[in-house]
Design a protein around this motif. Structure first.
Motif, PDB file in Angstrom:
ATOM      1  N   ARG A 129       0.781  -1.302  -0.053  1.00 18.89           N
ATOM      2  CA  ARG A 129       0.045   0.109   0.110  1.00 18.89           C
ATOM      3  C   ARG A 129       1.096   1.181  -0.061  1.00 18.89           C
ATOM      4  N   ALA A 130       0.269   2.324  -0.320  1.00 19.15           N
ATOM      5  CA  ALA A 130       1.100   3.534  -0.304  1.00 19.15           C
ATOM      6  C   ALA A 130       1.155   3.954   1.035  1.00 19.15           C
ATOM      7  N   ASP A 131       2.099   4.832   1.451  1.00 17.76           N
ATOM      8  CA  ASP A 131       2.444   5.242   2.873  1.00 17.76           C
ATOM      9  C   ASP A 131       1.162   6.182   3.311  1.00 17.76           C
ATOM     10  N   ASP A 132       0.585   6.713   2.617  1.00 17.96           N
ATOM     11  CA  ASP A 132      -0.588   7.707   2.622  1.00 17.96           C
ATOM     12  C   ASP A 132      -1.919   7.089   2.442  1.00 17.96           C
ATOM     13  N   TYR A 133      -1.910   5.661   2.090  1.00 21.94           N
ATOM     14  CA  TYR A 133      -3.114   5.058   2.101  1.00 21.94           C
ATOM     15  C   TYR A 133      -3.830   5.388   0.475  1.00 21.94           C
ATOM     16  N   SER A 134      -3.285   5.656  -0.341  1.00 23.93           N
ATOM     17  CA  SER A 134      -3.793   6.471  -1.594  1.00 23.93           C
ATOM     18  C   SER A 134      -4.120   5.164  -2.636  1.00 23.93           C
ATOM     19  N   TRP A 135      -3.354   4.029  -2.541  1.00 26.83           N
ATOM     20  CA  TRP A 135      -3.485   2.836  -3.289  1.00 26.83           C
ATOM     21  C   TRP A 135      -3.189   1.548  -2.446  1.00 26.83           C
ATOM     22  N   SER A 136      -3.454   0.660  -3.118  1.00 26.01           N
ATOM     23  CA  SER A 136      -3.529  -0.724  -2.182  1.00 26.01           C
ATOM     24  C   SER A 136      -3.313  -1.917  -3.362  1.00 26.01           C
ATOM     25  N   ILE A 137      -2.659  -2.926  -3.005  1.00 24.71           N
ATOM     26  CA  ILE A 137      -2.594  -3.972  -3.746  1.00 24.71           C
ATOM     27  C   ILE A 137      -2.995  -5.278  -3.003  1.00 24.71           C
ATOM     28  N   VAL A 138      -3.969  -5.852  -3.557  1.00 21.90           N
ATOM     29  CA  VAL A 138      -4.539  -7.234  -2.639  1.00 21.90           C
ATOM     30  C   VAL A 138      -4.639  -8.264  -3.303  1.00 21.90           C
ATOM     31  N   GLY A 139      -4.162  -9.339  -2.748  1.00 27.03           N
ATOM     32  CA  GLY A 139      -4.199 -10.760  -3.258  1.00 27.03           C
ATOM     33  C   GLY A 139      -4.532 -11.872  -2.314  1.00 27.03           C
ATOM     34  N   GLU A 140      -4.063 -12.946  -2.490  1.00 35.59           N
ATOM     35  CA  GLU A 140      -4.442 -14.112  -1.739  1.00 35.59           C
ATOM     36  C   GLU A 140      -3.363 -15.207  -1.979  1.00 35.59           C
ATOM     37  N   PRO A 141      -3.332 -16.241  -1.102  1.00 33.17           N
ATOM     38  CA  PRO A 141      -2.244 -17.182  -1.309  1.00 33.17           C
ATOM     39  C   PRO A 141      -2.333 -18.059  -2.557  1.00 33.17           C
ATOM     40  N   SER A 142      -3.344 -18.307  -3.373  1.00 35.15           N
ATOM     41  CA  SER A 142      -3.237 -19.168  -4.554  1.00 35.15           C
ATOM     42  C   SER A 142      -2.546 -18.442  -5.623  1.00 35.15           C
ATOM     43  N   GLY A 143      -2.451 -16.930  -5.747  1.00 35.20           N
ATOM     44  CA  GLY A 143      -2.191 -16.193  -6.846  1.00 35.20           C
ATOM     45  C   GLY A 143      -3.141 -16.136  -8.154  1.00 35.20           C
ATOM     46  N   ARG A 144      -4.231 -16.638  -7.630  1.00 37.01           N
ATOM     47  CA  ARG A 144      -5.575 -16.584  -8.935  1.00 37.01           C
ATOM     48  C   ARG A 144      -6.005 -15.349  -8.720  1.00 37.01           C
ATOM     49  N   TYR A 145      -5.885 -14.527  -7.682  1.00 37.84           N
ATOM     50  CA  TYR A 145      -6.747 -13.144  -7.604  1.00 37.84           C
ATOM     51  C   TYR A 145      -5.966 -12.152  -7.299  1.00 37.84           C
ATOM     52  N   LEU A 146      -6.288 -10.858  -7.988  1.00 34.00           N
ATOM     53  CA  LEU A 146      -5.265  -9.776  -7.616  1.00 34.00           C
ATOM     54  C   LEU A 146      -6.292  -8.508  -7.753  1.00 34.00           C
ATOM     55  N   TRP A 147      -6.140  -7.606  -6.902  1.00 33.03           N
ATOM     56  CA  TRP A 147      -6.932  -6.484  -7.147  1.00 33.03           C
ATOM     57  C   TRP A 147      -6.297  -5.179  -6.853  1.00 33.03           C
ATOM     58  N   LEU A 148      -6.120  -4.114  -7.878  1.00 32.06           N
ATOM     59  CA  LEU A 148      -5.203  -2.974  -7.752  1.00 32.06           C
ATOM     60  C   LEU A 148      -6.316  -2.138  -7.282  1.00 32.06           C
ATOM     61  N   LEU A 149      -6.330  -1.219  -6.026  1.00 32.38           N
ATOM     62  CA  LEU A 149      -7.168  -0.311  -5.556  1.00 32.38           C
ATOM     63  C   LEU A 149      -6.514   0.984  -5.577  1.00 32.38           C
ATOM     64  N   SER A 150      -7.385   2.205  -5.576  1.00 34.37           N
ATOM     65  CA  SER A 150      -7.079   3.430  -5.536  1.00 34.37           C
ATOM     66  C   SER A 150      -8.104   4.170  -4.895  1.00 34.37           C
ATOM     67  N   ARG A 151      -7.906   5.162  -4.213  1.00 30.95           N
ATOM     68  CA  ARG A 151      -8.937   6.136  -3.386  1.00 30.95           C
ATOM     69  C   ARG A 151      -9.436   6.942  -4.471  1.00 30.95           C
ATOM     70  N   THR A 152      -8.946   6.930  -5.785  1.00 28.17           N
ATOM     71  CA  THR A 152      -9.900   7.641  -6.585  1.00 28.17           C
ATOM     72  C   THR A 152     -10.189   6.891  -7.938  1.00 28.17           C
ATOM     73  N   PRO A 153     -11.121   6.989  -8.521  1.00 32.00           N
ATOM     74  CA  PRO A 153     -11.791   6.171  -9.669  1.00 32.00           C
ATOM     75  C   PRO A 153     -10.500   6.220 -10.922  1.00 32.00           C
ATOM     76  N   ARG A 154      -9.830   7.322 -11.198  1.00 29.64           N
ATOM     77  CA  ARG A 154      -9.000   7.601 -12.285  1.00 29.64           C
ATOM     78  C   ARG A 154      -7.693   8.140 -11.836  1.00 29.64           C
ATOM     79  N   PRO A 155      -6.858   7.354 -11.117  1.00 28.41           N
ATOM     80  CA  PRO A 155      -5.525   7.918 -10.708  1.00 28.41           C
ATOM     81  C   PRO A 155      -4.791   8.296 -11.973  1.00 28.41           C
TER      82      PRO A 155
END
Length: 182
Positions: A129-155
């Motif tokens: 995640r960004a130090d300022d919590y402006s973005w985050s990378i989320v996954g899980e142990p299988s490596g089949r799922y990945l989500w890229l998140l932002s606090r704004t809809p169009r970074p």
């Protein structure tokens, strides 16, 4: 007799949910998912997040305008509300509500999330995640799922490049990422 019937219905429901989850799995985009790299301050992580990219999966098929909102509940759990627009940014809104609990010893970076009661619990790892919590990378142990998140809809393109580069450094195959429209 009623007890056996009730148990059978519960067992069959759990089996059906597990089968559905198995059928929805996509390709492994990261064979060696790393452990989360930073602790997470849940007070700062709470709030609205916009999905800007993901590995395609069955439960989000056709979704655009994906938004996740996390709230801290009085019982110590994390409230989860996901919404998306079906088949386009102006499509019908779909909403799923669930709850999550923090995995002990994970510095709040690993959650167990449930949308279907106690029968199906999924992993949610805040890998970076960004130090300022402006973005985050989320996954899980299988490596089949990945989500890229932002606090704004169009970074900005610069911020999007940072997120993508960091996900690639974590071992994710970025050719599998499906951009999310907002």
């Amino acid at each position: 007799m009623k007890r056996t019937l009730r148990f059978s219905i519960i067992a069959l429901s759990a089996l059906a949910l597990t089968a559905c989850a198995t059928l929805q799995r996509g390709p492994v985009g990261n064979a060696e998912v790393p452990q989360p790299g930073k602790p997470v301050d849940l007070n700062r992580y709470a709030g609205l997040w916009y999905e800007i990219g993901r590995y395609e999966n069955g439960f989000e098929r056709g979704c655009e305008g994906v938004i996740a909102e996390y709230t801290l509940r009085p019982d110590g759990l994390v409230g989860v509300r996901n919404s998306c627009r079906q088949d386009g940014v102006n499509g019908e809104q779909k909403v799923s509500e669930g709850r999550a609990r923090v995995v002990e010893g994970s510095q709040n970076a690993k959650l167990k999330v449930s949308f279907f009661g106690p029968f199906y619990v999924g992993d949610y790892w805040v890998l970076d995640r960004a130090d300022d919590y402006s973005w985050s990378i989320v996954g899980e142990p299988s490596g089949r799922y990945l989500w890229l998140l932002s606090r704004t809809p169009r970074p900005s393109e610069a911020q999007r490049a940072v997120i993508n580069r960091r996900a690639q450094e974590l071992g994710y195959d970025m050719s599998l990422v499906r951009p999310t429209l907002h």
